[in-house]
Write a protein that holds these residues in place. Sequence first.
Motif, PDB file in Angstrom:
ATOM      1  N   GLN A 131      44.891  31.898  40.207  1.00 11.54           N
ATOM      2  CA  GLN A 131      44.015  31.138  39.336  1.00 11.54           C
ATOM      3  C   GLN A 131      44.312  31.511  37.904  1.00 11.54           C
ATOM      4  O   GLN A 131      43.851  32.527  37.435  1.00 11.54           O
ATOM      5  N   PHE A 132      45.071  30.700  37.221  1.00  7.03           N
ATOM      6  CA  PHE A 132      45.187  30.938  35.798  1.00  7.03           C
ATOM      7  C   PHE A 132      44.066  30.146  35.158  1.00  7.03           C
ATOM      8  O   PHE A 132      43.247  29.553  35.857  1.00  7.03           O
ATOM      9  N   GLY A 133      43.992  30.136  33.882  1.00  2.00           N
ATOM     10  CA  GLY A 133      42.792  29.596  33.265  1.00  2.00           C
ATOM     11  C   GLY A 133      42.624  28.086  33.337  1.00  2.00           C
ATOM     12  O   GLY A 133      41.595  27.565  32.943  1.00  2.00           O
ATOM     13  N   ILE A 181      52.839  34.443  30.611  1.00  3.95           N
ATOM     14  CA  ILE A 181      52.770  32.989  30.610  1.00  3.95           C
ATOM     15  C   ILE A 181      53.034  32.463  29.212  1.00  3.95           C
ATOM     16  O   ILE A 181      52.351  32.842  28.256  1.00  3.95           O
ATOM     17  N   LYS A 206      44.018  41.614  38.113  1.00  3.26           N
ATOM     18  CA  LYS A 206      44.714  40.449  37.608  1.00  3.26           C
ATOM     19  C   LYS A 206      45.044  40.701  36.147  1.00  3.26           C
ATOM     20  O   LYS A 206      44.171  41.034  35.355  1.00  3.26           O
ATOM     21  N   LEU A 207      46.321  40.602  35.828  1.00  6.05           N
ATOM     22  CA  LEU A 207      46.720  40.803  34.437  1.00  6.05           C
ATOM     23  C   LEU A 207      47.617  39.660  34.023  1.00  6.05           C
ATOM     24  O   LEU A 207      48.640  39.398  34.649  1.00  6.05           O
ATOM     25  N   GLU A 208      47.211  38.980  32.983  1.00  9.31           N
ATOM     26  CA  GLU A 208      48.017  37.877  32.479  1.00  9.31           C
ATOM     27  C   GLU A 208      48.214  38.042  30.982  1.00  9.31           C
ATOM     28  O   GLU A 208      47.267  38.254  30.243  1.00  9.31           O
ATOM     29  N   TYR A 210      49.489  36.146  27.710  1.00 12.71           N
ATOM     30  CA  TYR A 210      49.808  34.822  27.193  1.00 12.71           C
ATOM     31  C   TYR A 210      50.514  34.966  25.854  1.00 12.71           C
ATOM     32  O   TYR A 210      50.091  35.746  25.005  1.00 12.71           O
TER      33      TYR A 210
END
Lengths: 166, 166
Positions: free
Chosen positions: A92-94, A114, A148-150, A152
């Motif tokens: 689930q990304f934003g 990302i 969860k680490l994203e 951007y």
Amino acid sequence: MSRQAQSQHESSEAGADQRSPVALLGTFIAARGLKHSRQRDVIVETFFEIGGHVPVEALVARVHERDRRISVATVYRTMKLLAECGLALPRQFGDGQTRYEPATAGAHHHDHLICTGCGAIVEFENEDIEDLQLRVARSHGFEVESHKLELYGRCAACRARGEGRS
Amino acid sequence: MSRQAQSQHESSEAGADQRSPVALLGTFIAARGLKHSRQRDVIVETFFEIGGHVPVEALVARVHERDRRISVATVYRTMKLLAECGLALPRQFGDGQTRYEPATAGAHHHDHLICTGCGAIVEFENEDIEDLQLRVARSHGFEVESHKLELYGRCAACRARGEGRS
DNA sequence: ATCCATGCAAACGCTTTGCACCAGG
DNA sequence: CCTGGTGCAAAGCGTTTGCATGGAT
């Protein structure tokens, strides 16, 4: 990095856990007393062919190139099945849509970079960060189950393309 | 960050950036040529009263305790406005609903620990992790613009409550 | 008087589900 | 045969939007 080479020759032809995803799914399906179907084959093959972090919508489009009559519902149902089998990971990304990522046998947990320019998704793995996470969590009395680490940002290509952001 | 103190005496009694959220919003509204309304006051007050990471649904419920006739649409519109004003931060955890978190003036970026038992959300900040993130990103040619880090696990209370997980 | 804000309900995008029919074991 | 899979369309959920009305400046 922490993945130890187990044997050298197994990569040559098939390798124990290198069977085709369709075959693997077949095993799971059999074990659960479920049934095999043509549309599942198509969906699963297509999914692993793409290989990346596929939004369901995109997967449906690709599947329809092969068989227009496979319904969206079936794609959703199949992806959920794949997820339960551990062959796909829902992400689930934003952006409100679920993406699935192939979960290959020996794969470790990893996080994502990302690109906000072109949407490219790069995977990375960093033990130091994970260690720190555990430590921080512990200092708050938490026992981490998952994370969860994203990150951007703009990838090299996008930065080169438009230096002064749009 | 880019907001420079314009006059000095205003800080004497209330504190430059310590004015009530409703007042702050008033300033933004005026500056943008927008209008003031009773329902916005109610929504904003309620939001800052709760203080935590509120799902819109929950906020609506609370708002309705004060005034049943305020519509969901208005709550959404107001929260979006608050977000644009920088007074609230929209957060997307994995559960499909948007949560808003009050953005107090001097607050730093922070990340979240989320208890999978009771749903508690704890904020934390860790420079070392952020440094490593920047470094990892750079090693992949990325320039980080923002990031999201969520640690899911069980808080001390939940672990004490049911040692052998359910 | 002028716009903006509101409420309502309809529309939205993504995902799930009920149901009758089809097909694999 | 029997159970599970499929397609379709409808429903669900959270969120947004069009429109006519009401309110603030």
